[in-house]
Design an enzyme around this catalytic site. Structure first.
Site, mmCIF file in Angstrom:
data_model
loop_
_atom_site.group_PDB
_atom_site.id
_atom_site.type_symbol
_atom_site.label_atom_id
_atom_site.label_comp_id
_atom_site.label_asym_id
_atom_site.label_seq_id
_atom_site.Cartn_x
_atom_site.Cartn_y
_atom_site.Cartn_z
ATOM 1 N N THR A 106 14.100 -29.753 -11.783
ATOM 2 C CA THR A 106 14.284 -31.089 -12.371
ATOM 3 C C THR A 106 15.027 -31.087 -13.695
ATOM 4 O O THR A 106 14.925 -32.010 -14.460
ATOM 5 C CB THR A 106 12.922 -31.775 -12.569
ATOM 6 O OG1 THR A 106 12.068 -30.865 -13.245
ATOM 7 C CG2 THR A 106 12.312 -32.167 -11.260
ATOM 8 N N ASP A 183 7.040 -24.726 -10.790
ATOM 9 C CA ASP A 183 5.853 -24.255 -10.065
ATOM 10 C C ASP A 183 5.835 -22.740 -9.858
ATOM 11 O O ASP A 183 4.809 -22.099 -10.036
ATOM 12 C CB ASP A 183 5.752 -24.953 -8.698
ATOM 13 C CG ASP A 183 5.248 -26.371 -8.836
ATOM 14 O OD1 ASP A 183 5.092 -26.826 -9.987
ATOM 15 O OD2 ASP A 183 5.014 -27.017 -7.801
#
Lengths: 460, 561
Positions: A106, A183
């Site tokens: 992102t 993550d």
């Protein structure tokens, strides 16, 4: 034909067809709840088939229940074309050259109408348009290697990334930034630490916890910090560069083999476990916390070791675990298992036979601790001694995820379990440290008066 | 050439030129003449136990110095869904504010500071919003889509407010006309500002995230009095549900004003309905004044030819001892002089009672340039001591012409460029008339610049939430609970022969059900009970304010049952 009705299905699709309305139509919709006007937007694939979405002139979106619709009229057509403005990234001969590899994530993202979520967008021009400060730091080139969310990163991607980094170093780059979803950033950081050895330059991994399409995003500041670290720092290691506090104040440079994502959503989610970070970084300066890092060099020597055995697993132990968990790994041809054991590195007796079957099959089994902090100590209790007798090897204070990556990397190079053991237990970076400093374990407990007084004084 | 400009005379002459009418004597015809138009955005906190997107308590407040931790954020502009930057966003970015949030554990979790995605929307709040939407005769949407509305001033740590449309259209009746509604949205309330000095802005996050509805009307109110009447009606309407908070800050309105040839200007956060008429009156005439200035400027010079000259002054060449200048020198600030060609007579042009065009510049210097008031001197000050002594030096240094005006400001190097650009930008806007902006209302009925008015480009779908279905069963269920229509209640009050002057108190405090119940139980005539409440209880309320507020809130509970 289906493309006219992007994402609509079932009842909603029937209604659109009935009134001859397509996506991006500027439509007036009569319903039993009143009249609505706006542009028909695409529908996210996973949403229901009972509503049609309109963007109204005020910029708001609303959903209209299809079984209340009595009429629809198309009054115009207006297709949205979302594009980040591109500006050419300026070049200046005095500035260091930094390469930014994109893997997805992102750092720069835009809206995806198909899923309603954000998807990555990425080019030097787009980045410069969004974060012009980067041009004060370096000359930047970018290369999009993959466009995946971090949970989809795996061995093939690690290998490609390692090779590309090797090539860039050979070509004389001054620093490397890898944009990555957060993550599994620490998995990739570990993989790069093992696959790219003795690099002469900093290799910085960076991401963001809040996507760049929101004003309070940490993306821009993380990217500025990471780029500065790549361009200017004298630390030639694989590092993760992310927010120190949740406040927009400074970032931390973490060793790629001691870092872990510790909160599902906080900006300050990355922490060095069992040690201190290597340095802090802000817009003006890089301040070392540790001084025993590998320094930046002028040469172009680097070892690229792009190996990985995919048949490796982490087993997170829990009370009453049944032996069939281990047996199924044996049956499926696994070559390595990392156990995240309780306490000092333990599992229950009922899986002992399965462990014996596994070691007898030549499966490499390493023990780590699910407490994350601290070392495996298998001599303290009988359980540990039994387990070692069965062939389980303690992995000292290697983090479970790091041990998993390292075992995959070691087994990718050799089947000889003695060699694997030598590779596993010889630290390449700080994945195993000789000592744990007293400030390497700090989880503050909220509510305690001293802690509250401290919290009020610093910026969280 | 050291004689100074007669600022006071010019101020009065230009006030005449604007044909400013005093508020007390203004007639409907005066407003018709200037093309007065007004619309409302009425915000109302909903009475729920918890906040809209997290489980923190609603309506628990902290004192200014009461906090457990601080978080610092900076806001960056981002692209809209259609790929555009928003004007306000860019302005806020230029102001380079450090925004500090003071958090209290009791009222703030990780959601408010944008460190966790939103939780499921508060259904209680959603149902109240639907109830009010139905009362206003709106079309209720089938699915609520949460949108992010950008605010870069820091009032929301995320940089955007989560908001969504509950209903559109609808109408409310005034005495002589019907006002149409554009929409009703449900949204989260913003953080409360503690201070804003220089580059540091501080907020507390207690109110942040409380459920709020915003009701927006079309700009159909044609006099300041109609605006107040419409606002009053909307207040009665939301209060008739018994499901909203009352008290200071629980209801706030943004008032949009324009005149013929002007622009929509938004007066933000008007706390009292009784302030609306004077604020809108003054804003309308401010626009008329700015249009006159536009005419004047364009007749004298083309905007393309208009070039501002800027020099740094030498303290040693100044003879005057104005204390601002002495202070600036002591603080090692640079003294910057600006020449504004053809602005003679413009700087002291009337804009509002007690304010002139130079205030428009000074206010922007404060907000955008981060220069605290007093932040500038000009050749058209009411007390022109400084220029009286040093006018010649300044004009010469700037190579100023006969028809020009000059501004002096003091700044450190960091703020110098933005401040200079801000002056230039506002002067160039004067050639176009009325800038798009939001303004803050002051108790004296005038307004000051707050921010650039944001557009539709600041809307962005909330990628953290899925659409929320509003089922038919809900609509049916909520329809059963609707209180009497406020306009019907007004008719009832007429039938009961309650004098009109008593209505406001009864409707504002939602006492109709209470009156019916007392009448039912005691047979005391409606008329008597109504007057007892609105005269006697009202009188007591003035004397024992808090007690009566408490009591009336209890009434809601029993009247709803």
């Amino acid at each position: 034909m289906a493309d006219l009705f992007k994402g609509y299905k079932g009842n909603a699709l029937e209604v659109l067809k009935k009134y001859k309305i397509r996506v991006w139509s500027d439509a007036v919709v009569s319903t039993t709840r009143g009249e609505f006007a706006g542009i028909v937007l695409p529908r996210a694939e996973n949403d229901d088939d009972l509503h049609i979405v309109l963007k109204m002139v005020t910029g708001y979106n609303v959903g209209i229940l299809v079984n209340t619709i009595t009429n629809m009229i198309e009054e115009g057509y207006k297709e949205a074309n979302y594009k980040i403005p591109e500006k050419e990234f300026p070049y200046s001969a005095e500035k260091p050259n930094v390469k930014l590899f994109g893997t997805g994530g992102t750092i720069a993202s835009r809206l995806d109408y198909r899923t309603g979520a954000v998807i990555p967008a990425f080019s030097p021009g787009e980045l410069y348009g969004a974060v012009p400060e980067l041009a004060d730091i370096c000359n930047m080139t970018t290369e999009k290697l993959f466009a995946v969310f971090s949970e989809n990163m795996g061995p093939q991607e690690y290998i490609t990334l390692a090779k590309c980094i090797g090539k860039e170093i050979e070509n004389g780059i001054d620093g490397i930034v890898v944009g990555h979803g957060t993550d599994t950033m620490h998995h990739t950081a570990a993989a790069l630490s093992f696959m790219v050895q003795d690099a002469p330059i900093p290799i910085i991994m960076v991401g963001s916890q809040r996507s760049s399409d929101r004003p309070s995003s940490d993306a821009a500041l993380n990217l500025i910090h990471a780029t500065k670290a790549a361009a200017e720092s004298d630390i030639a290691e694989v590092m993760v560069c992310m927010f120190g506090p949740t406040s927009d104040e400074y970032g931390l440079l973490h060793s790629g083999v001691r870092v872990r994502k510790m909160h599902s959503s906080y900006r300050s989610t990355f922490r060095t476990i069992g040690d201190t970070p290597i340095a802090t970084i802000d817009k003006d300066k890089i301040v070392h916390i540790k001084d025993n890092f590998k320094p930046r060099r002028k040469d172009r020597d680097v070892k690229i070791l792009p190996y990985f055995e995919e048949k490796v697993a982490i087993v997170y132990y829990y009370p009453n675990m049944q032996p069939d968990i281990i047996d199924s790994l044996i049956a499926n041809g696994y070559k390595g298992i990392v156990i995240a054991g309780t306490g000092l590195g333990h599992v229950n007796k009922s899986i002992y036979p399965a462990i014996e079957r596994a070691t007898a099959k030549g499966i490499a089994i390493y023990m780590t601790v699910q407490t994350l902090w601290g070392y495996v100590h298998m001599f303290v209790y009988d359980t540990g001694r039994d387990l070692m007798a069965m062939g389980i090897i303690p992995a000292d204070n290697m983090l479970p995820e790091v041990a998993y990556i390292k075992l995959g990397w070691a087994l990718g190079q050799t089947d000889d379990l003695e060699k694997v053991k030598e590779i596993m237990l010889t630290p390449i970076s700080d994945e195993i440290t000789e000592r744990e400093p007293y400030n390497g374990y700090l989880i503050f407990q909220g509510g305690i008066p001293e802690m509250e007084a401290y919290l009020k004084r610093i910026h969280k | 050439m050291s004689e100074t400009f007669d600022t006071v005379a010019n101020f009065h002459a230009t006030k005449k030129e604007v044909e400013y009418v005093d508020f007390e004597t203004a007639k409907e015809a005066d407003y018709n003449k200037i093309g007065f138009k007004c619309g409302l955005e009425v915000h109302q906190q909903l009475r729920t136990e918890k906040k809209l997107f997290c489980r923190c308590p609603a309506s628990t407040y902290q004192k200014i110095d009461e906090y457990d931790a601080e978080v610092v954020r900076h806001m960056r502009p981002t692209l809209s869904e259609l790929g555009e930057y928003d004007g306000t966003a860019l302005m806020e970015f230029r102001t380079r504010k450090n925004i500090t949030y003071r958090l209290k554990n009791e009222t703030t979790c990780t959601y408010e500071i944008d460190d966790t995605p939103p939780f499921k929307i508060n259904t209680e709040a959603l149902k109240i919003a639907i109830q009010i939407s139905l009362l206003a005769k709106q079309s209720v949407v089938g699915e609520l889509h949460i949108i992010r509305k950008q605010y870069l001033d820091g009032s929301i740590p995320a940089g955007f407010q989560r908001t969504g449309i509950i209903g559109i259209e609808g109408e409310i009746p005034l005495k002589n006309k019907t006002i149409r509604l554009i929409q009703l949205s449900i949204e989260e309330d913003s953080a409360r500002e503690i201070s804003d000095i220089g580059h540091e802005r501080v907020y507390r996050t207690d109110r942040l995230g409380m459920p709020l509805i915003e009701t927006v009307t079309y700009p159909e109110m044609l006099t300041p009095q109609e605006a107040a009447e419409a606002c009053q009606y909307l207040r009665f309407l939301v209060r008739s549900t018994g499901n909203v908070y009352t008290g200071i800050g629980a209801a706030r309105q943004d008032v949009n004003v324009s005149v013929t040839g002007g622009t929509r200007v938004e007066i933000k956060g008007v706390a009292h309905i009784k302030w609306i008429p004077l604020l809108t009156h003054n804003e309308a005439y401010r626009q008329v004044a700015l249009l006159k200035i536009k005419e004047k400027l364009n007749a004298s010079i083309k905007p393309d030819d208009w070039k501002m000259n800027v020099v740094e002054l030498d303290y040693s060449k100044l003879t005057s001892s104005t204390h601002f200048v002495i202070k600036a020198k002591d603080e090692n600030k640079k003294l910057i002089a600006v020449n504004l060609p053809n602005f003679k007579g413009i700087l002291s042009y009337f804009t509002q009672p007690g304010q002139m065009f130079s205030n428009e510049i000074a206010d922007r210097l404060k907000v955008i340039g981060c220069l605290e008031h007093p932040n500038m001197l000009s050749s058209e000050m009411p007390r022109p001591e400084f220029f009286f002594a040093d006018g010649d030096y300044i004009r010469k240094a700037l190579n100023a012409g006969e028809n020009d005006a000059q501004i002096i400001f003091w700044t450190d190097e960091y703020d110098r460029q933005i401040a200079t650009e801000t002056i230039e930008e506002r002067c160039l806007m004067a050639f176009d008339g009325v800038p798009n902006e939001t303004r803050k209302g002051l108790p004296d009925g005038t307004t000051i610049f707050e921010r650039v008015l944001p557009g539709a480009d600041r809307m962005y779908p909330d990628t953290d939430s899925a659409p929320i279905r509003i089922p038919e069963e809900w609509i049916e269920e909520i329809r059963q609970t609707l209180p009497h229509d406020v306009s019907d209640e007004m008719k009832t009050l007429t039938e009961w022969q309650v004098p009109e002057c008593a209505w406001t108190y009864i409707l504002r405090n939602n006492l109709m059900m209470m009156i019916r119940r007392i009448n039912y139980e005691t047979d005391v005539p409606f008329n008597f009970i109504a007057k007892l409440f609105s005269y006697d209880l009202n009188h007591l309320e003035v004397k024992f304010h808090h007690l009566v507020i408490l009591l009336s809130q209890k009434y809601w509970v029993c009247s709803a049952s």
